[in-house]
Design an enzyme around this catalytic site. Structure first.
Site, PDB file in Angstrom:
ATOM      1  N   CYS A 185      46.565  56.206  51.212  1.00 33.54           N
ATOM      2  CA  CYS A 185      48.004  56.302  50.967  1.00 33.54           C
ATOM      3  C   CYS A 185      48.487  57.585  51.624  1.00 33.54           C
ATOM      4  O   CYS A 185      47.969  58.670  51.326  1.00 33.54           O
ATOM      5  CB  CYS A 185      48.303  56.321  49.467  1.00 33.54           C
ATOM      6  SG  CYS A 185      50.076  56.384  49.095  1.00 33.54           S
ATOM      7  N   ARG A 204      41.467  52.035  49.608  1.00 30.51           N
ATOM      8  CA  ARG A 204      42.872  52.274  49.957  1.00 30.51           C
ATOM      9  C   ARG A 204      43.074  53.675  50.477  1.00 30.51           C
ATOM     10  O   ARG A 204      42.440  54.622  50.026  1.00 30.51           O
ATOM     11  CB  ARG A 204      43.741  52.072  48.717  1.00 30.51           C
ATOM     12  CG  ARG A 204      45.228  52.232  48.999  1.00 30.51           C
ATOM     13  CD  ARG A 204      46.058  52.113  47.753  1.00 30.51           C
ATOM     14  NE  ARG A 204      46.073  53.397  47.038  1.00 30.51           N
ATOM     15  CZ  ARG A 204      46.765  53.605  45.926  1.00 30.51           C
ATOM     16  NH1 ARG A 204      47.460  52.631  45.374  1.00 30.51           N
ATOM     17  NH2 ARG A 204      46.730  54.774  45.338  1.00 30.51           N
TER      18      ARG A 204
END
Length: 126
Positions: free
Chosen positions: A106, A104
């Protein structure tokens, strides 16, 4: 390349598609936290995070895959001060679906369409 569409995620609000499939890989467009049934967007970041992930899930499933096939997400947030709340909702989503966490990124952004607090996109592999 196959275009992926589903009534279980919000329709595109511009010149793009909900997702595409190459046969082995599915890539979603960024998913705003809009409930596809009501068109409503909550004001709570936890609810917005959950709804964005549900919209991603709907597109992945329309392509014949599951959340367990997601290998990468990108999370765009309007305010990194919401990072802990986003993490909690994100973790709960993947645990509820019994899958490992994907890779991920972000990042904080200045503004998102419809003044959403979050937008999430994903890559899944068969």
């Amino acid at each position: 390349m196959e275009i992926i569409t589903t009534q279980n995620a919000p329709a595109a609000i511009g010149p793009y598609v909900q997702g595409v499939s190459t046969g082995k890989m599915v890539i979603t467009s960024g998913q705003l936290p809009v409930d596809p049934q009501t068109g409503i967007m909550s004001e709570a970041i936890e609810v917005q995070t959950h709804q964005s992930l549900e919209n991603v899930r709907a597109i992945i499933e329309a392509a014949g895959l599951t959340t367990g096939n997601i290998i990468k997400t990108t999370v765009f947030v309007k305010d990194l001060n919401d990072f802990a709340a986003v993490n909690n909702a994100y973790e709960a989503f993947f645990k509820r679906h019994g899958t490992v966490f994907p890779a991920r990124s972000c990042v904080e952004v200045a503004r998102l369409p419809k003044d959403a607090m979050i937008e999430i996109e994903a890559i899944a592999v068969a």
